[in-house]
Design a protein around this motif. Structure first.
Motif, PDB file in Angstrom:
ATOM      1  N   ILE A 244      29.986  25.698  35.321  1.00  0.00           N
ATOM      2  CA  ILE A 244      29.379  26.749  36.136  1.00  0.00           C
ATOM      3  C   ILE A 244      30.500  27.669  36.613  1.00  0.00           C
ATOM      4  O   ILE A 244      31.481  27.205  37.199  1.00  0.00           O
ATOM      5  N   GLY A 245      30.368  28.938  36.352  1.00  0.00           N
ATOM      6  CA  GLY A 245      31.405  29.875  36.769  1.00  0.00           C
ATOM      7  C   GLY A 245      31.378  30.107  38.272  1.00  0.00           C
ATOM      8  O   GLY A 245      30.337  30.011  38.927  1.00  0.00           O
ATOM      9  N   GLN A 246      32.520  30.422  38.812  1.00  0.00           N
ATOM     10  CA  GLN A 246      32.620  30.768  40.231  1.00  0.00           C
ATOM     11  C   GLN A 246      32.184  32.215  40.432  1.00  0.00           C
ATOM     12  O   GLN A 246      31.945  32.935  39.458  1.00  0.00           O
ATOM     13  N   PRO A 247      32.056  32.669  41.671  1.00  0.00           N
ATOM     14  CA  PRO A 247      31.791  34.093  41.891  1.00  0.00           C
ATOM     15  C   PRO A 247      32.833  34.934  41.168  1.00  0.00           C
ATOM     16  O   PRO A 247      34.023  34.614  41.212  1.00  0.00           O
ATOM     17  N   PRO A 248      32.438  35.961  40.456  1.00  0.00           N
ATOM     18  CA  PRO A 248      33.371  36.712  39.604  1.00  0.00           C
ATOM     19  C   PRO A 248      34.475  37.401  40.399  1.00  0.00           C
ATOM     20  O   PRO A 248      34.287  37.804  41.551  1.00  0.00           O
ATOM     21  N   GLY A 249      35.651  37.497  39.747  1.00  0.00           N
ATOM     22  CA  GLY A 249      36.751  38.268  40.314  1.00  0.00           C
ATOM     23  C   GLY A 249      37.617  37.541  41.305  1.00  0.00           C
ATOM     24  O   GLY A 249      38.499  38.145  41.927  1.00  0.00           O
ATOM     25  N   LEU A 250      37.440  36.212  41.480  1.00  0.00           N
ATOM     26  CA  LEU A 250      38.223  35.473  42.463  1.00  0.00           C
ATOM     27  C   LEU A 250      39.305  34.671  41.757  1.00  0.00           C
ATOM     28  O   LEU A 250      39.068  34.056  40.725  1.00  0.00           O
ATOM     29  N   LEU A 251      40.521  34.660  42.316  1.00  0.00           N
ATOM     30  CA  LEU A 251      41.614  33.880  41.782  1.00  0.00           C
ATOM     31  C   LEU A 251      41.764  32.605  42.571  1.00  0.00           C
ATOM     32  O   LEU A 251      41.150  32.416  43.626  1.00  0.00           O
TER      33      LEU A 251
END
Length: 368
Positions: A244-251
């Motif tokens: 499951i991907g995390q919220p986009p654009g976060l490092l």
């Protein structure tokens, strides 16, 4: 008894009164006396449990302290309405063992581990079970435990403990990453290695959340000098992993967390440079929506100077836990009303303390 009278001749209300004077965990041990006592004690336990829940705030405090005899003591207490603590159970371990725990409870059960040994307990009934030891690493190797998890399958009514690990010789791996699972109450009474290996990520030991039959874990990986975060989901029933991907654009950030809020999985992204954190909620289609943003300014009245003093294990109740630096005092912050509430705690300046949502129960661990 005198005069040839048996114990069964004592009126039931007298027996109930006598038993009600005992702690819950004490009279529960008497259920096996006979069938009549089993029914009697079961009904009495339900009444006492209902009363106990009515005075509880729905959270427990896990308090660790180190004694002078090279021992570490765990005290589990329930936060009470109107203030104060009610001790549910205490347990002592050898000091050399590092005791860790999941940041959640399932049906009144919690899982503890020192990485080598695993334990499951019910603080309400004080039932405490040590699980069978998993075969150790080879003599010349060391074992690195990447992830532990505790889950429940409502379809089969089974509880499972998850252990993701890898063996090393010095700095070189001598085995693939493996997943071991044990089912509480199973007939084989042993750990099993899953045939399908877990995803090849770096795992955070304690960052996992159980929700609706799934254990969610926060993982990270290196992509051309960038550290990226992702989430794996382990289905407790099927014993399979998915991504499951995390919220986009976060490092990657060391203070990123997973939590539960309003029955949904939440991702907490902490920005240590700019002193704020944001909370995202996952929808049914695995899409993320932004929900809340908080900064140090929201906690300035408490004297909080960094986000390292914030814990998210109580987000399930709509609250976060805050300790102003080196004060030994803890507060709950309601994310909707933005109100603070002092938490009754023991001396936490030199000891380790945390809170997790908890509902007292009579759930049996059912270990043979």
């Amino acid at each position: 008894m005198e005069g040839g009278r048996s114990f069964d001749s004592i009126p039931e209300d007298i027996i109930l009164y006598i038993l009600s004077l005992l702690p819950l965990n004490c009279f529960l041990r008497l259920k096996c006396v006979c069938k009549a006592w089993y029914v009697l004690i079961k009904d009495l336990a339900e009444v006492q449990l209902k009363r106990s829940r009515e005075t509880s705030l729905g959270m427990i405090q896990l308090y660790f302290t180190i004694s002078d005899r090279n021992m570490i003591s765990l005290d589990i207490s329930s936060l009470q309405i109107g203030g104060g603590l009610k001790t549910l159970m205490t347990k002592t371990f050898n000091y050399w063992k590092f005791i860790d725990f999941g940041q959640y409870s399932i049906n009144g059960l919690i899982c503890l581990t020192d990485v080598k040994n695993f334990y499951v307990c019910n603080p309400t009934t004080e039932e405490f079970v040590t699980l069978p030891v998993y075969p150790p690493a080879p003599v010349t190797s060391r074992r690195c435990v990447y992830q532990i998890g505790f889950g429940y399958c409502p379809v089969t009514n089974q509880y499972k403990v998850l252990n993701i690990f890898q063996d090393f010789y010095e700095q070189e791996p001598v085995s693939l990453v493996k997943t071991a699972v044990i089912t509480l109450g199973s007939s084989n009474n042993s750990w099993r290695i899953l045939e399908n290996p877990p995803p090849d990520y770096y795992y955070n030991l304690r960052e996992n959340v159980y929700l609706n039959g799934t254990i969610y874990s926060l993982v990270f990986w290196d992509d051309r000098c960038r550290i990226l975060l992702d989430i794996t989901a382990f289905d407790v029933r099927d014993e399979t992993f998915r991504f499951i991907g995390q919220p986009p654009g976060l490092l990657y950030d060391n203070k990123s967390n997973l939590a539960e809020h309003e029955g949904r999985l939440c991702f907490i992204d902490s920005n240590m440079d700019e002193y704020f954190f944001e909370i995202y909620t996952m929808l049914e289609d695995h899409q993320w929506v932004f929900r809340y943003r908080f900064g140090l300014g929201d906690f300035v009245s408490l004297g909080v100077q960094s986000l390292f003093s914030v814990q998210y294990s109580c987000l399930k109740e709509g609250k976060i836990m805050i300790e102003p630096e080196w004060t030994g005092k803890w507060f709950l912050y309601d994310i909707k009303s933005k109100a603070f509430e002092a938490i009754p705690v023991r001396d936490s300046k030199t000891n380790w303390i945390t809170l997790i949502p908890f509902e007292e129960s009579l759930t049996c661990i059912c270990w043979d």
